[in-house]
Design a protein around this motif. Structure first.
Motif, PDB file in Angstrom:
ATOM      1  N   LEU A  70       0.822  -1.215   0.000  1.00 54.64           N
ATOM      2  CA  LEU A  70       0.000   0.000   0.000  1.00 54.64           C
ATOM      3  C   LEU A  70       0.854   1.263   0.000  1.00 54.64           C
ATOM      4  CD1 LEU A  70      -2.915  -0.951   2.410  1.00 54.64           C
ATOM      5  CD2 LEU A  70      -3.027  -0.586  -0.063  1.00 54.64           C
ATOM      6  N   VAL A  71       1.928   1.258   0.777  1.00 55.88           N
ATOM      7  CA  VAL A  71       2.809   2.429   0.811  1.00 55.88           C
ATOM      8  C   VAL A  71       3.432   2.666  -0.561  1.00 55.88           C
ATOM      9  CG1 VAL A  71       5.006   3.275   1.744  1.00 55.88           C
ATOM     10  CG2 VAL A  71       3.276   2.384   3.278  1.00 55.88           C
ATOM     11  N   THR A  72       3.877   1.600  -1.208  1.00 52.25           N
ATOM     12  CA  THR A  72       4.490   1.780  -2.529  1.00 52.25           C
ATOM     13  C   THR A  72       3.466   2.182  -3.576  1.00 52.25           C
ATOM     14  OG1 THR A  72       4.286  -0.572  -3.058  1.00 52.25           O
ATOM     15  CG2 THR A  72       6.365   0.157  -2.088  1.00 52.25           C
ATOM     16  N   MET A  73       2.207   1.879  -3.348  1.00 56.89           N
ATOM     17  CA  MET A  73       1.177   2.253  -4.302  1.00 56.89           C
ATOM     18  C   MET A  73       0.824   3.741  -4.204  1.00 56.89           C
ATOM     19  SD  MET A  73      -2.510   0.427  -4.976  1.00 56.89           S
ATOM     20  CE  MET A  73      -3.091   0.649  -3.317  1.00 56.89           C
ATOM     21  N   PHE A  74       0.883   4.306  -3.001  1.00 59.04           N
ATOM     22  CA  PHE A  74       0.448   5.687  -2.816  1.00 59.04           C
ATOM     23  C   PHE A  74       1.568   6.711  -2.908  1.00 59.04           C
ATOM     24  CE2 PHE A  74      -3.155   3.552  -0.630  1.00 59.04           C
ATOM     25  CZ  PHE A  74      -4.110   3.932  -1.547  1.00 59.04           C
ATOM     26  N   ILE A  75       2.802   6.312  -2.664  1.00 61.43           N
ATOM     27  CA  ILE A  75       3.927   7.236  -2.806  1.00 61.43           C
ATOM     28  C   ILE A  75       4.506   7.029  -4.191  1.00 61.43           C
ATOM     29  CG2 ILE A  75       6.186   7.915  -1.947  1.00 61.43           C
ATOM     30  CD1 ILE A  75       5.328   6.950   0.792  1.00 61.43           C
ATOM     31  N   MET A  76       4.334   8.006  -5.049  1.00 63.64           N
ATOM     32  CA  MET A  76       4.736   7.839  -6.447  1.00 63.64           C
ATOM     33  C   MET A  76       6.222   8.086  -6.687  1.00 63.64           C
ATOM     34  SD  MET A  76       2.215   6.791  -7.993  1.00 63.64           S
ATOM     35  CE  MET A  76       0.515   6.554  -7.629  1.00 63.64           C
ATOM     36  N   ASN A 101       8.220  -0.922  -7.557  1.00 67.57           N
ATOM     37  CA  ASN A 101       8.656   0.338  -8.160  1.00 67.57           C
ATOM     38  C   ASN A 101       9.610   0.116  -9.328  1.00 67.57           C
ATOM     39  OD1 ASN A 101       7.172   1.758  -6.295  1.00 67.57           O
ATOM     40  ND2 ASN A 101       8.878   1.989  -4.896  1.00 67.57           N
TER      41      ASN A 101
END
Length: 118
Positions: free
Chosen positions: A40-46, A65
């Motif tokens: 989830l963190v990698t999905m929301f921080i671009m 990423n």
């Protein structure tokens, strides 16, 4: 073709990490929570700021990423012969080293608690 190979290597790394995490935590809910939280963190921080060099390198080496165009084809702080390496050139080596480390940690934990008894 390169990104397909990196996708398989990333999936293998995540699988080994998940198995090691499950063995270390001895709790399937915690393992699922940690893996879901990371995804989830990698999905929301671009994007990671470029001025945070080491953190930026680690961020773009995460499998989710790396398979993006921003991650795989960006040049890094690693140089060989004066030319910078793209992330897709050194990521398989990093993934292999991390997979071996995670597998060893999982094996040692398994041996300590399962085979030898508590």
């Amino acid at each position: 073709m390169i990104l397909v190979g990196l996708s398989f290597a990333g999936a293998a790394l995540i699988s080994i990490f998940t198995m090691m995490l499950s063995e270390v935590t001895k709790n399937s809910i915690a393992t699922i929570g940690i893996i879901t939280g990371v995804l989830l963190v990698t999905m929301f921080i671009m994007e990671m700021p470029a001025n945070l060099k080491l953190l930026s390198e680690i961020w773009y080496l995460l499998p989710s990423n790396l398979v993006s165009l921003n991650g795989a084809f960006r040049y890094s702080m690693f140089h060989v012969g004066g030319s910078p390496l793209a992330a897709y050139q050194y990521a398989p080596i990093v993934y292999l080293v991390l997979a071996v480390i995670f597998a060893l940690i999982g094996k040692l934990t398994y041996n300590r608690y399962q085979i030898n008894g508590r």
